[in-house]
Design an enzyme around this catalytic site. Structure first.
Site, PDB file in Angstrom:
ATOM      1  N   ASP A 132      -2.990 -16.459  -3.515  1.00  0.00           N
ATOM      2  CA  ASP A 132      -2.693 -15.316  -4.368  1.00  0.00           C
ATOM      3  C   ASP A 132      -2.079 -15.846  -5.651  1.00  0.00           C
ATOM      4  O   ASP A 132      -1.420 -16.894  -5.652  1.00  0.00           O
ATOM      5  CB  ASP A 132      -1.729 -14.349  -3.679  1.00  0.00           C
ATOM      6  CG  ASP A 132      -1.635 -13.011  -4.406  1.00  0.00           C
ATOM      7  OD1 ASP A 132      -2.361 -12.075  -4.007  1.00  0.00           O
ATOM      8  OD2 ASP A 132      -0.857 -12.898  -5.365  1.00  0.00           O
TER       9      ASP A 132
ATOM     10  N   CYS B 108     -10.724  -1.210  -4.081  1.00  0.00           N
ATOM     11  CA  CYS B 108     -10.071   0.055  -4.431  1.00  0.00           C
ATOM     12  C   CYS B 108     -10.726   0.707  -5.635  1.00  0.00           C
ATOM     13  O   CYS B 108     -10.197   1.679  -6.181  1.00  0.00           O
ATOM     14  CB  CYS B 108      -8.578  -0.154  -4.682  1.00  0.00           C
ATOM     15  SG  CYS B 108      -8.199  -1.332  -5.986  1.00  0.00           S
TER      16      CYS B 108
ATOM     17  N   GLN C  70       0.829  -1.191   0.000  1.00  0.00           N
ATOM     18  CA  GLN C  70       0.000   0.000   0.000  1.00  0.00           C
ATOM     19  C   GLN C  70       0.870   1.250   0.000  1.00  0.00           C
ATOM     20  O   GLN C  70       1.827   1.346   0.769  1.00  0.00           O
ATOM     21  CB  GLN C  70      -0.922   0.001   1.221  1.00  0.00           C
ATOM     22  CG  GLN C  70      -1.999  -1.065   1.186  1.00  0.00           C
ATOM     23  CD  GLN C  70      -3.065  -0.787   0.142  1.00  0.00           C
ATOM     24  OE1 GLN C  70      -3.236   0.348  -0.318  1.00  0.00           O
ATOM     25  NE2 GLN C  70      -3.801  -1.815  -0.252  1.00  0.00           N
TER      26      GLN C  70
ATOM     27  N   TYR D 128      -6.524 -13.225  -2.513  1.00  0.00           N
ATOM     28  CA  TYR D 128      -5.687 -12.110  -2.989  1.00  0.00           C
ATOM     29  C   TYR D 128      -4.833 -11.593  -1.816  1.00  0.00           C
ATOM     30  O   TYR D 128      -4.865 -10.421  -1.459  1.00  0.00           O
ATOM     31  CB  TYR D 128      -6.538 -10.969  -3.554  1.00  0.00           C
ATOM     32  CG  TYR D 128      -7.659 -11.395  -4.481  1.00  0.00           C
ATOM     33  CD1 TYR D 128      -7.424 -11.619  -5.829  1.00  0.00           C
ATOM     34  CD2 TYR D 128      -8.954 -11.561  -3.998  1.00  0.00           C
ATOM     35  CE1 TYR D 128      -8.461 -11.984  -6.684  1.00  0.00           C
ATOM     36  CE2 TYR D 128      -9.993 -11.931  -4.834  1.00  0.00           C
ATOM     37  CZ  TYR D 128      -9.743 -12.148  -6.181  1.00  0.00           C
ATOM     38  OH  TYR D 128     -10.775 -12.508  -7.012  1.00  0.00           O
TER      39      TYR D 128
ATOM     40  N   ASP E 241      -9.264  -9.139  -0.857  1.00  0.00           N
ATOM     41  CA  ASP E 241      -8.664  -7.855  -1.213  1.00  0.00           C
ATOM     42  C   ASP E 241      -8.243  -7.926  -2.678  1.00  0.00           C
ATOM     43  O   ASP E 241      -7.058  -7.964  -3.012  1.00  0.00           O
ATOM     44  CB  ASP E 241      -7.460  -7.575  -0.310  1.00  0.00           C
ATOM     45  CG  ASP E 241      -6.888  -6.171  -0.516  1.00  0.00           C
ATOM     46  OD1 ASP E 241      -7.475  -5.406  -1.306  1.00  0.00           O
ATOM     47  OD2 ASP E 241      -5.860  -5.855   0.099  1.00  0.00           O
TER      48      ASP E 241
END
Length: 438
Positions: free
Chosen positions: A315, A395, A262, A291, A368
């Site tokens: 992932d 997001c 991030q 994820y 996520d």
């Protein structure tokens, strides 16, 4: 002046904000998406893209300014400039209201009236369609500047570091990066006199990283570099150390310099706190995480479930899973798998064979996904597991709306929603949604 008087530079009245950092205007009945404007303004346009269904334009002259307009914090990202700060001319409180309006509109228009009603019901007492966008750390004190700990640059034909002109492959050399962390600004990457010019070549990709612990790192085409020694010998990737405070203690990570993390300096702490709060009491529970990346959320989840619980994470990135395994090596209650996240991998991961003697299902699912969202097939597979709750980190509001609509069709509805301003001066923001069975 009317649009007819100067057709190449028409004047319009600007309407509401739209997803993507634009405002909506109309010119002779045609929809125009306008950048660098504010709702309620009267502006002169420069048309930048003409399509059959809509046009795009920049506001190049402000004839009647909004009270929310401020001097741009980054003129190089203005009309004709680089992308990455399309709200640089908007006061911070107005930026957050802009994002709240976009979220409310997107949930209704893409998610549908039922999803919009579910969200609106959460905030009836506050009189808002969606919750306000939360401020991170000391952003108000710093005007949202110097928050980015990761910056990507490209070297132009003359050897100067810059960024691409918006919607273009042309590199514009930069003189300032007001959004970059102070440690990155101090590297002196920009300008004709930068000592780094001997390190790179035209067209090189430059990544600057300011970790929360330790010195900054610069990668040139994936290799660690120094302005004095040029590119260093050794492996093409270097890792950095990140430290995140949390309710379950200090969390320490090693992350590949070129790997995903991030970018806002307060984002890791904020998201860990929000996800743990949304997940509820986790002691002894089975958590499926999709994820998972380098393990930002996996580590606090593993601590929260305790020895009697289990966490299975998957992932699709081999590099990210390698980082996660390094960060979770001390937690035998976790399984970290490398697989493309799809309906089949969700069902297989949820078997928990390695940790729970073949007992299938999951008590909590945490997702996520990337900007495109999880998608209907993954959301449907998650719902088939019948978890007590689902925590979805998004997001992109459009992707979130699609995923919430799919969840509702599969028996889940949103019971909490928390938007966060992880990207000041841009149209981007992050949302943590909690879903439970209807």
């Amino acid at each position: 002046m009317s649009a007819a008087a100067e057709p190449d530079r028409p004047v319009v009245d600007v309407g509401p904000p739209a997803h993507g950092g634009h405002c909506v205007a109309r010119l002779d009945g045609r929809v125009v998406f306008v950048r660098h404007a504010l709702p309620g303004e009267r502006v002169r346009l420069e048309i930048t893209d003409r399509r059959s269904r809509f046009w795009r334009a920049d506001a190049v002259e402000i004839l009647d300014a909004s009270a929310d307009r401020v001097p741009s914090i980054w003129p190089e990202a203005g009309p004709g400039g680089v992308g990455g700060a399309e709200l640089a001319h908007v006061a911070l409180p107005a930026q957050r209201d802009w994002k709240r309006q976009v979220l409310a509109d997107t949930l209704r228009r893409i998610g549908g009236e039922e999803v919009a009603a579910d969200v609106a019901a959460l905030e009836e007492s506050a009189g808002a369609a969606v919750p306000p966008v939360a401020v991170l750390g000391d952003d108000d004190a710093t005007d949202g500047l110097h928050t980015r700990t990761r910056v990507e640059l490209t070297v132009d034909a003359e050897g100067r570091a810059g960024m691409f002109r918006f919607r273009s492959h042309k590199v514009l050399a930069l003189q300032h990066m007001p959004l970059a962390h102070e440690a990155i600004a101090e590297l002196a990457l920009l300008g004709a006199d930068s000592p780094w010019r001997r390190t790179w070549r035209p067209g090189a990709r430059v990544e600057a990283i300011a970790p929360s612990s330790g010195p900054p790192l610069v990668l040139v085409d994936g290799e660690a570099a120094s302005p004095r020694k040029g590119r260093r010998s050794g492996p093409p990737r270097r890792s950095v150390r990140e430290v995140v405070p949390s309710a379950v203690g200090e969390l320490a990570y090693r992350v590949a310099g070129a790997g995903f993390w991030q970018v806002h300096r307060h984002a890791p702490e904020t998201l860990v706190s929000a996800v743990l709060s949304a997940a509820g009491e986790l002691g002894g529970k089975r958590v499926l995480e999709l994820y998972s990346g380098a393990g930002l959320l996996t580590l606090p989840l593993a601590r929260s479930v305790g020895e009697d619980g289990a966490v299975v994470s998957i992932d699709g990135s081999e590099d990210a899973v390698r980082d996660a395994r390094r960060n979770l090596h001390a937690y035998p209650n976790t399984v970290l798998g490398k697989a493309r996240v799809d309906a089949a991998s969700v069902r297989e991961a949820a078997a928990f064979d390695e940790l729970a003697a073949g007992v299938g299902g999951a008590d909590v699912v945490v997702l996520d996904p990337p900007r495109a969202g999880a998608g209907t097939n993954v959301v449907t597979a998650v719902a088939e597991l019948a978890p007590e709750r689902v925590v979805l980190v998004a997001c992109d509001p459009a992707a979130l709306a699609r995923d919430l609509e799919a969840a509702r069709r599969n028996g889940y509805r949103v019971t909490a929603l928390a938007p966060f301003d992880l990207f000041p001066h841009t149209h981007h923001f992050e949302i943590v949604a909690t879903l439970t069975r209807r």
